[in-house]
Design a protein around this motif. Structure first.
Motif, PDB file in Angstrom:
ATOM      1  N   GLY A 283      -4.581   7.826   6.106  1.00  0.00           N
ATOM      2  CA  GLY A 283      -3.330   7.043   5.952  1.00  0.00           C
ATOM      3  C   GLY A 283      -3.460   8.069   8.017  1.00  0.00           C
ATOM      4  O   GLY A 283      -3.686   8.977   7.945  1.00  0.00           O
ATOM      5  N   PRO A 284      -2.418   7.447   8.518  1.00  0.00           N
ATOM      6  CA  PRO A 284      -1.388   8.109   9.623  1.00  0.00           C
ATOM      7  C   PRO A 284      -1.396   9.950   8.671  1.00  0.00           C
ATOM      8  O   PRO A 284      -0.586   9.859   7.482  1.00  0.00           O
ATOM      9  CB  PRO A 284      -0.855   7.931   9.920  1.00  0.00           C
ATOM     10  CG  PRO A 284      -0.369   6.357   9.217  1.00  0.00           C
ATOM     11  CD  PRO A 284      -1.178   6.603   8.247  1.00  0.00           C
ATOM     12  N   LYS A 285      -1.209  10.662  10.072  1.00  0.00           N
ATOM     13  CA  LYS A 285      -1.296  12.395   9.877  1.00  0.00           C
ATOM     14  C   LYS A 285      -0.216  12.491  10.636  1.00  0.00           C
ATOM     15  O   LYS A 285      -0.634  12.246  11.693  1.00  0.00           O
ATOM     16  CB  LYS A 285      -2.412  13.280   9.133  1.00  0.00           C
ATOM     17  CG  LYS A 285      -3.341  13.280   8.386  1.00  0.00           C
ATOM     18  CD  LYS A 285      -4.246  13.963   8.470  1.00  0.00           C
ATOM     19  CE  LYS A 285      -3.873  15.216   8.034  1.00  0.00           C
ATOM     20  NZ  LYS A 285      -5.332  15.972   7.592  1.00  0.00           N
TER      21      LYS A 285
ATOM     22  N   GLY B 108       2.321   9.145   5.621  1.00  0.00           N
ATOM     23  CA  GLY B 108       1.752   7.258   4.785  1.00  0.00           C
ATOM     24  C   GLY B 108       1.774   5.893   5.413  1.00  0.00           C
ATOM     25  O   GLY B 108       2.186   6.553   6.978  1.00  0.00           O
ATOM     26  N   GLY B 109       2.279   5.423   5.539  1.00  0.00           N
ATOM     27  CA  GLY B 109       2.884   4.087   6.335  1.00  0.00           C
ATOM     28  C   GLY B 109       3.680   2.973   6.118  1.00  0.00           C
ATOM     29  O   GLY B 109       4.305   3.352   5.365  1.00  0.00           O
ATOM     30  N   ASN B 110       4.023   2.143   7.111  1.00  0.00           N
ATOM     31  CA  ASN B 110       5.153   1.355   6.890  1.00  0.00           C
ATOM     32  C   ASN B 110       3.926  -0.301   6.532  1.00  0.00           C
ATOM     33  O   ASN B 110       5.122  -0.972   5.593  1.00  0.00           O
ATOM     34  CB  ASN B 110       5.599   0.841   8.052  1.00  0.00           C
ATOM     35  CG  ASN B 110       6.579   2.290   8.741  1.00  0.00           C
ATOM     36  OD1 ASN B 110       6.255   3.307   9.063  1.00  0.00           O
ATOM     37  ND2 ASN B 110       7.727   1.935   8.551  1.00  0.00           N
ATOM     38  N   TYR B 111       2.833  -0.174   6.097  1.00  0.00           N
ATOM     39  CA  TYR B 111       2.688  -0.984   6.124  1.00  0.00           C
ATOM     40  C   TYR B 111       0.965  -1.074   5.556  1.00  0.00           C
ATOM     41  O   TYR B 111       0.613   0.113   5.839  1.00  0.00           O
ATOM     42  CB  TYR B 111       1.908  -1.986   7.103  1.00  0.00           C
ATOM     43  CG  TYR B 111       2.935  -2.314   7.999  1.00  0.00           C
ATOM     44  CD1 TYR B 111       3.300  -3.858   7.625  1.00  0.00           C
ATOM     45  CD2 TYR B 111       2.939  -2.230   8.954  1.00  0.00           C
ATOM     46  CE1 TYR B 111       4.682  -3.834   8.840  1.00  0.00           C
ATOM     47  CE2 TYR B 111       4.147  -2.376  10.075  1.00  0.00           C
ATOM     48  CZ  TYR B 111       4.777  -3.269  10.369  1.00  0.00           C
ATOM     49  OH  TYR B 111       6.343  -4.013  10.677  1.00  0.00           O
ATOM     50  N   ALA B 112       0.798  -1.102   4.117  1.00  0.00           N
ATOM     51  CA  ALA B 112      -0.342  -1.027   3.546  1.00  0.00           C
ATOM     52  C   ALA B 112      -0.877  -2.486   3.096  1.00  0.00           C
ATOM     53  O   ALA B 112      -0.475  -3.463   1.946  1.00  0.00           O
ATOM     54  CB  ALA B 112      -0.322   0.096   1.990  1.00  0.00           C
TER      55      ALA B 112
ATOM     56  N   ASP C 262     -14.268  -2.177  -2.423  1.00  0.00           N
ATOM     57  CA  ASP C 262     -12.935  -1.650  -2.364  1.00  0.00           C
ATOM     58  C   ASP C 262     -12.623  -1.506  -1.065  1.00  0.00           C
ATOM     59  O   ASP C 262     -13.406  -0.814  -0.857  1.00  0.00           O
ATOM     60  CB  ASP C 262     -12.274  -0.607  -3.116  1.00  0.00           C
ATOM     61  CG  ASP C 262     -11.457  -0.685  -4.796  1.00  0.00           C
ATOM     62  OD1 ASP C 262     -11.997  -1.934  -5.001  1.00  0.00           O
ATOM     63  OD2 ASP C 262     -11.630   0.563  -5.368  1.00  0.00           O
ATOM     64  N   MET C 263     -11.359  -2.502  -0.384  1.00  0.00           N
ATOM     65  CA  MET C 263     -10.897  -2.141   1.107  1.00  0.00           C
ATOM     66  C   MET C 263      -9.589  -1.750   0.779  1.00  0.00           C
ATOM     67  O   MET C 263      -9.225  -2.884  -0.029  1.00  0.00           O
ATOM     68  CB  MET C 263     -12.174  -3.195   1.575  1.00  0.00           C
ATOM     69  CG  MET C 263     -13.220  -3.684   1.876  1.00  0.00           C
ATOM     70  SD  MET C 263     -13.652  -5.151   2.545  1.00  0.00           S
ATOM     71  CE  MET C 263     -12.995  -6.729   1.349  1.00  0.00           C
ATOM     72  N   GLY C 264      -9.130  -0.954   2.155  1.00  0.00           N
ATOM     73  CA  GLY C 264      -7.755  -1.188   1.612  1.00  0.00           C
ATOM     74  C   GLY C 264      -7.328  -0.394   3.448  1.00  0.00           C
ATOM     75  O   GLY C 264      -8.444   0.219   4.269  1.00  0.00           O
ATOM     76  N   ASN C 265      -6.652  -0.553   3.773  1.00  0.00           N
ATOM     77  CA  ASN C 265      -5.928  -0.248   5.316  1.00  0.00           C
ATOM     78  C   ASN C 265      -4.286   0.180   5.026  1.00  0.00           C
ATOM     79  O   ASN C 265      -3.196  -0.432   4.297  1.00  0.00           O
ATOM     80  CB  ASN C 265      -5.732  -1.190   5.898  1.00  0.00           C
ATOM     81  CG  ASN C 265      -5.654  -0.890   7.622  1.00  0.00           C
ATOM     82  OD1 ASN C 265      -5.628   0.638   7.730  1.00  0.00           O
ATOM     83  ND2 ASN C 265      -5.417  -1.593   8.747  1.00  0.00           N
ATOM     84  N   LEU C 266      -4.013   1.502   5.518  1.00  0.00           N
ATOM     85  CA  LEU C 266      -2.908   2.321   5.891  1.00  0.00           C
ATOM     86  C   LEU C 266      -2.029   2.341   6.762  1.00  0.00           C
ATOM     87  O   LEU C 266      -2.643   3.171   7.602  1.00  0.00           O
ATOM     88  CB  LEU C 266      -2.292   3.469   4.413  1.00  0.00           C
ATOM     89  CG  LEU C 266      -1.310   3.533   4.569  1.00  0.00           C
ATOM     90  CD1 LEU C 266      -0.046   2.575   4.313  1.00  0.00           C
ATOM     91  CD2 LEU C 266      -1.280   5.209   3.895  1.00  0.00           C
ATOM     92  N   TRP C 267      -1.190   1.668   7.516  1.00  0.00           N
ATOM     93  CA  TRP C 267      -0.678   2.251   8.920  1.00  0.00           C
ATOM     94  C   TRP C 267       0.301   1.933   9.203  1.00  0.00           C
ATOM     95  O   TRP C 267       1.446   1.377   8.602  1.00  0.00           O
ATOM     96  CB  TRP C 267      -1.807   1.031   9.845  1.00  0.00           C
ATOM     97  CG  TRP C 267      -1.140  -0.214  10.286  1.00  0.00           C
ATOM     98  CD1 TRP C 267      -0.595  -1.021  11.048  1.00  0.00           C
ATOM     99  CD2 TRP C 267      -1.627  -1.124   8.730  1.00  0.00           C
ATOM    100  NE1 TRP C 267       0.164  -2.098  10.356  1.00  0.00           N
ATOM    101  CE2 TRP C 267      -1.009  -2.396   9.079  1.00  0.00           C
ATOM    102  CE3 TRP C 267      -2.318  -1.616   7.843  1.00  0.00           C
ATOM    103  CZ2 TRP C 267      -0.602  -3.632   9.009  1.00  0.00           C
ATOM    104  CZ3 TRP C 267      -1.899  -2.776   6.893  1.00  0.00           C
ATOM    105  CH2 TRP C 267      -1.628  -3.744   7.295  1.00  0.00           C
ATOM    106  N   GLY C 268       1.453   2.358  10.529  1.00  0.00           N
ATOM    107  CA  GLY C 268       2.353   2.037  11.020  1.00  0.00           C
ATOM    108  C   GLY C 268       3.127   3.506  10.537  1.00  0.00           C
ATOM    109  O   GLY C 268       3.287   3.815   9.456  1.00  0.00           O
ATOM    110  N   VAL C 269       3.689   4.330  11.799  1.00  0.00           N
ATOM    111  CA  VAL C 269       4.493   5.213  11.614  1.00  0.00           C
ATOM    112  C   VAL C 269       5.858   4.979  12.572  1.00  0.00           C
ATOM    113  O   VAL C 269       5.512   5.021  13.462  1.00  0.00           O
ATOM    114  CB  VAL C 269       3.848   6.540  12.247  1.00  0.00           C
ATOM    115  CG1 VAL C 269       4.728   7.894  12.006  1.00  0.00           C
ATOM    116  CG2 VAL C 269       2.746   6.773  11.431  1.00  0.00           C
TER     117      VAL C 269
END
Length: 320
Positions: free
Chosen positions: A218-220, A227-231, A257-264
């Motif tokens: 996710g975000p760096k 980490g993110g605001n949404y997972a 498995d599939m996933g997404n982590l986003w939002g800063v």
């Protein structure tokens, strides 16, 4: 107890009394030391409060976590009190209240935006969970589903935010040799004022996105995984209970498995690294004389350039 694995070693100590003072109370004190955290706590549960059939629990926990890959370390002290009861058939409600004290320190090489988030934070939170459980059995189910929703609402906070999460799992018996499972996880944390602080930002649980290192997706912000605001994560699994003879005491499953982590929220200039991560692989649990051994072979299929992959993962633990 003790454990060793890809993510390091751990040691634990637990004392538990299931009928404290002959009153049916479950009391336990625990200490766990791992590569990134020291966790200690005391909890008390009464499974049948005043013969109502309702579970009442309370406790104190203290966690000192060191997250060098996320740019911070913190000490979190938490007092909580809650209950769980069956409202309708197989529908459970679990309200709770918690008081937390968070001492957050940011590393010297963190960005200036991250350094502004350091400090001491106090928070009083009301939370609740709603769960509908239609599985045929709690342990190794073959049919049915379970869905739960959790929310945390700040009553008082130095930096208020709202947390929401949902879990859904559906089981289906294809044949006596194949048990399928569909799993969904989604969560968000939204700041009411200011921004969501580093220690409350979201990371996808490692069991939900295999093939990637824990807390390294996710975000760096510079070199730090913030980490993110949404997972969100979606899992397809097929357990193969009869693939090997029962004498081997080995369970095998294949997965996707599939996933997404986003939002800063605290810095709009950071690439939020929104993109679908996915992997396929095989997982196994082996019951050995010295404790359970679990390992995962995973092949990442899609990723973002900032993510760190992990093809092989294992964990061996024992108690004595």
């Amino acid at each position: 107890g003790a454990g060793v694995g890809t993510e390091g070693t751990s040691f634990s100590f637990l004392v538990k009394e299931n009928n404290y003072l002959g009153k049916g109370l479950s009391v336990d004190a625990s200490l766990n030391v791992s590569e990134h955290a020291i966790r200690g706590g005391l909890s008390i549960e009464e499974p049948n409060f005043r013969n109502s059939g309702n579970l009442v629990w309370g406790g104190l926990t203290n966690v000192k976590a060191d997250r060098p890959d996320s740019g911070y370390e913190n000490t979190l002290t938490k007092f909580d009190l809650g209950t769980k009861f069956e409202h309708l058939t197989n529908l459970y409600v679990s309200p709770n209240i918690s008081l937390t004290f968070d001492d957050l320190t940011v590393t010297d090489n963190a960005s200036s935006s991250m350094k502004k988030q350091a400090g001491n934070f106090t928070e009083l939170t009301f939370g609740y969970g709603i769960e509908k459980d239609n599985r045929d059995r709690p342990f190794m189910p073959t049919s049915g589903s379970v869905v739960s929703f959790h929310q945390g609402l700040p009553l008082y906070s130095d930096q208020a935010s709202i947390y929401n999460s949902i879990y859904y799992t559906k089981y289906h018996l294809f044949t006596e040799n194949v048990i399928g499972a569909l799993k969904f996880y989604g969560a968000n944390v939204i700041a009411i004022e200011d921004d969501v602080r580093l220690s409350k930002r979201l990371h996808i649980p490692s069991r939900r996105l295999r093939g990637f290192e824990s807390h390294k997706v996710g975000p760096k912000d510079g070199a730090d995984y913030v980490g993110g605001n949404y997972a969100t994560a979606l899992n397809f699994e097929a357990a193969l209970p009869n693939l090997l003879p029962e004498s081997t005491q080995t369970e095998i499953a294949v997965f996707m498995d599939m996933g997404n982590l986003w939002g800063v929220d605290y810095d709009s200039s950071i690439n939020d690294s929104s993109g679908i991560r996915s992997s396929v692989g095989v997982s196994s649990n082996v019951y050995t004389p010295i404790g359970p051994l679990s390992f995962v072979f995973a092949l990442p299929m899609t990723k973002e350039s900032t993510d760190t992959t992990q093809t092989f993962k294992f964990q061996l633990g024992t108690s004595f």
